[in-house]
Motif scaffolding. Structure first.
Motif, PDB file in Angstrom:
ATOM      1  N   ILE A 245     -15.954   3.748 -24.541  1.00  0.00           N
ATOM      2  CA  ILE A 245     -14.584   3.348 -24.197  1.00  0.00           C
ATOM      3  C   ILE A 245     -14.411   1.841 -24.362  1.00  0.00           C
ATOM      4  CG2 ILE A 245     -12.982   3.119 -22.246  1.00  0.00           C
ATOM      5  CD1 ILE A 245     -13.839   5.962 -21.411  1.00  0.00           C
ATOM      6  N   ALA A 246     -15.437   1.082 -23.967  1.00  0.00           N
ATOM      7  CA  ALA A 246     -15.358  -0.373 -24.124  1.00  0.00           C
ATOM      8  C   ALA A 246     -15.274  -0.737 -25.608  1.00  0.00           C
ATOM      9  CB  ALA A 246     -16.567  -1.030 -23.470  1.00  0.00           C
ATOM     10  N   GLU A 247     -16.046  -0.040 -26.438  1.00  0.00           N
ATOM     11  CA  GLU A 247     -16.080  -0.361 -27.868  1.00  0.00           C
ATOM     12  C   GLU A 247     -14.766  -0.007 -28.559  1.00  0.00           C
ATOM     13  OE1 GLU A 247     -19.748   0.795 -29.756  1.00  0.00           O
ATOM     14  OE2 GLU A 247     -18.850   0.596 -31.765  1.00  0.00           O
ATOM     15  N   THR A 248     -14.170   1.127 -28.162  1.00  0.00           N
ATOM     16  CA  THR A 248     -12.947   1.580 -28.836  1.00  0.00           C
ATOM     17  C   THR A 248     -11.680   1.047 -28.179  1.00  0.00           C
ATOM     18  OG1 THR A 248     -12.919   3.535 -27.421  1.00  0.00           O
ATOM     19  CG2 THR A 248     -13.983   3.763 -29.572  1.00  0.00           C
ATOM     20  N   GLY A 249     -11.761   0.676 -26.892  1.00  0.00           N
ATOM     21  CA  GLY A 249     -10.561   0.268 -26.160  1.00  0.00           C
ATOM     22  C   GLY A 249      -9.689   1.438 -25.745  1.00  0.00           C
ATOM     23  N   ALA A 250     -10.298   2.615 -25.596  1.00  0.00           N
ATOM     24  CA  ALA A 250      -9.520   3.810 -25.238  1.00  0.00           C
ATOM     25  C   ALA A 250      -8.984   3.700 -23.813  1.00  0.00           C
ATOM     26  CB  ALA A 250     -10.382   5.066 -25.370  1.00  0.00           C
ATOM     27  N   THR A 251      -7.685   3.930 -23.630  1.00  0.00           N
ATOM     28  CA  THR A 251      -7.056   3.936 -22.313  1.00  0.00           C
ATOM     29  C   THR A 251      -6.228   5.206 -22.122  1.00  0.00           C
ATOM     30  OG1 THR A 251      -5.298   2.586 -23.299  1.00  0.00           O
ATOM     31  CG2 THR A 251      -6.958   1.431 -21.994  1.00  0.00           C
ATOM     32  N   LEU A 252      -6.410   6.159 -23.032  1.00  0.00           N
ATOM     33  CA  LEU A 252      -5.680   7.426 -22.998  1.00  0.00           C
ATOM     34  C   LEU A 252      -6.684   8.551 -23.200  1.00  0.00           C
ATOM     35  CD1 LEU A 252      -2.947   9.052 -23.224  1.00  0.00           C
ATOM     36  CD2 LEU A 252      -3.106   8.673 -25.694  1.00  0.00           C
ATOM     37  N   ALA A 253      -6.552   9.613 -22.403  1.00  0.00           N
ATOM     38  CA  ALA A 253      -7.438  10.757 -22.580  1.00  0.00           C
ATOM     39  C   ALA A 253      -6.644  12.048 -22.496  1.00  0.00           C
ATOM     40  CB  ALA A 253      -8.538  10.758 -21.515  1.00  0.00           C
ATOM     41  N   PHE A 254      -7.083  13.042 -23.247  1.00  0.00           N
ATOM     42  CA  PHE A 254      -6.567  14.398 -23.131  1.00  0.00           C
ATOM     43  C   PHE A 254      -7.706  15.295 -22.705  1.00  0.00           C
ATOM     44  CE2 PHE A 254      -3.143  12.551 -25.448  1.00  0.00           C
ATOM     45  CZ  PHE A 254      -2.025  13.277 -25.055  1.00  0.00           C
ATOM     46  N   ASP A 255      -7.483  16.032 -21.638  1.00  0.00           N
ATOM     47  CA  ASP A 255      -8.551  16.814 -21.024  1.00  0.00           C
ATOM     48  C   ASP A 255      -8.192  18.291 -21.024  1.00  0.00           C
ATOM     49  OD1 ASP A 255     -10.789  17.557 -19.382  1.00  0.00           O
ATOM     50  OD2 ASP A 255      -9.355  17.718 -17.733  1.00  0.00           O
ATOM     51  N   ALA A 256      -9.103  19.109 -21.557  1.00  0.00           N
ATOM     52  CA  ALA A 256      -8.893  20.550 -21.609  1.00  0.00           C
ATOM     53  C   ALA A 256      -9.503  21.263 -20.414  1.00  0.00           C
ATOM     54  CB  ALA A 256      -9.521  21.109 -22.888  1.00  0.00           C
TER      55      ALA A 256
END
Lengths: 375, 375
Positions: free
Chosen positions: A236-247
């Protein structure tokens, strides 16, 4: 074929006295209107999103067969304490199956060009031998595509594309996805690779990780590994992801994602904030692989949101033009980006077989059932 | 007074070896800049939002006193397993107190008109004898208002007003609020009555219900009553509330609110939707009266959101003009709509007394502590 014709349709009924009954009911289809078609259904997937209507909250230990070989029935008890939510559907015979594909056997005067064509369909009641519907709810399949190719061209592809659309609308840089080796997850990887969107895939086994490595996924984190939290935070730190979709929905996976996003945000924080980082962290729950409660310990400040996600309202928000753009992409990339694979193809009657029901109700990643009502 | 002057300031420090220390540290205030003032702090509330920084996750069974009568200290152990979240503040001496009020004792050349005036202040480090800050972070109190009147003119009033602003921005018709008999809850009732916004108050006892009845609240639901769920659903159905602000956070209250909103939506539903109602249901968690995990069983479809809420980022979203509008309303209605009541007024030294700490750390509804550092 000439209408009126008779079609067997799979129905699910929950009775006031707490019983689920699945049955195959004959329905009569009159001739199509000028803008309608009748399609012989040849392939309809059993999506997780179909199972709630199909099986309700049934006690899987109480499955019992009945009826005749041609017209089997399956009954089960509804789980104790779950009847409240059933109120709006009590004693109503509900048709099932969100999407499917097949061959147009009758066509109205305005849409005669579809006669004999293979089409994908959206609109419910697809677990049936024949389905009459508006031609606008069909998409003609590309030359050479089979009904199986077109059976899942709506729910999974539009959901995957909606995730990336959401990322753009809300201004996120990268995405986290759980149960990431699913058919949908594989599509999402192909979309994200094509669109240059970094995607962090969370899987639950090495076998699932391998499926994703094989299709070129870059960030894969195994939630069964001892260093899961740390590896997820790194990705997450490397990509900067701040959005998730969870199944998955239930348990602590949503909480773990929010913690990892917060830890990643704090790696670059220059000052202590007693209320947590100011980085907004958003998780959408779109599935229910785990029906346990979602547990949020809120140890990630106050800049976070967890919401339910359903593709149809999202597409309404996106608008008609946007939706048609997504649909066109699905049709153009049906057998590549949006290819689905199925582990079993079953008949309508088999869909009521207790052993088969036990199997498809498991929703195991990589297992996918297709109903062929023309069998 | 003439600067430089010395002020005792309450400080909270968490050390790397897991100890919390509260102390009173002397700081020197140089003469104010042209746009600055120095204020003798005469009233500063202990808000729930101050306690996280003040006490951290301290083990309240380990409070121990030290220091001298004039310069007391208080120490405690940090709870096992909670040190991870302390990382960004380790070994830093943190000043505490979000807001306060007092008398301007020195004023810069551009703001000389404030000299001798009573002002309300926002900006941290208010648990101190004197506070130097920009004049723009002060609001002059209306004629006749005391420092106690102006001590809480930012956090609670702006939070209450932000709730109603959120309702308008997101297009909801009515509001649900928990811990509704709090100072903030009482303000919110007065705002909603004035603005014609239906408000469903959730309280935890008959005594709290009486507080709200006395100020004219119409919808009051007691979560300790056996018919809580049904009464909450009735109130939500009658008002059409689809937005809630929750001060509790942990446990099942958020879940209960979402269930009641869904049940209310389904009372008017004409058809069964397998994915729940299409009515969007939003709960904002702005407090942490219960530090247990939030449990969401998700038995209310997919049209729901749960988010953290913090007033400062909300005001940034609202913009400067909107924020100034809210501030002006608070100043104009300071001793009416936005009146606060305090059960205890204590000195800086008493704020470090273990018995007093135990009492204010309880955050009991209706109990509110005010620090008067000039004592």
């Amino acid at each position: 074929m000439t209408a009126p014709l008779t079609s067997l349709e799979l129905r699910s009924t929950v009775s006031s006295d707490g019983k689920l009954t699945l049955s195959l009911e004959p329905v009569t289809l009159e001739a199509p209107g000028p803008d309608e078609v009748i399609v012989r259904v040849e392939a309809a997937p059993i999506n997780p999103s179909d199972l709630g209507l199909l099986l309700g909250p049934a006690d899987m230990a109480t499955l019992a067969t009945g009826g005749t070989p041609d017209r089997p029935t399956l009954t089960a008890d509804i789980l104790a304490g779950r009847m409240g939510a059933m109120k709006p559907r009590l004693d109503e015979s509900m048709a099932v199956g969100n999407e499917g594909a097949g061959t147009v056997v009758e066509a109205g005067t305005n849409v005669a060009h579809l006669l004999g064509k293979k089409v994908g369909m959206l609109g419910g009641a697809m677990y049936a031998q024949y389905r009459k519907l508006a031609a606008r709810d069909c998409i003609a399949l590309p030359e050479g595509a089979t009904a199986a190719d077109g059976a899942s061209m709506f729910v999974n592809p539009l959901t995957a594309l909606s995730m990336v659309e959401t990322l753009r609308m809300e201004g996120h840089k990268a995405l986290v996805h759980t149960a990431a080796a699913s058919n949908l997850g594989q599509m999402l990887n192909r979309v994200c690779i094509a669109d240059g969107v970094p995607l962090v895939n969370i899987v639950r086994s090495e076998a699932q990780a391998q499926i994703l490595r094989d299709i070129g996924a870059k960030y894969i984190v195994d939630s069964s590994a001892p260093d899961f939290r740390e590896a997820l935070t790194d990705a997450i730190a490397e990509t900067g992801a701040t959005l998730a979709f969870d199944a998955i929905g239930g348990g602590k996976i949503v909480n773990s994602i929010l913690h990892a996003m917060e830890a990643a945000a704090n790696r670059t924080a220059t000052a202590y904030s007693r209320y947590g980082s100011s980085t907004w962290k958003q998780v959408y729950i779109y599935g229910m692989l785990d029906t346990a409660p979602t547990e949020l310990d809120r140890g990630y400040g106050l800049a976070w949101g967890v919401s339910g996600f359903l593709v149809t309202p999202f597409l309404m928000k996106l608008g008609l033009e946007g939706t048609l753009r997504l649909r066109a992409r699905v049709a153009a990339e049906l057998t590549t980006t949006f290819a689905s694979t199925y582990t079993q193809t079953i008949s309508l009657a088999e869909a009521l077989d207790p052993d088969v029901v036990q199997a498809y109700a498991k929703k195991a990643t990589g297992e996918k059932y297709l109903i062929d009502p023309s069998r």
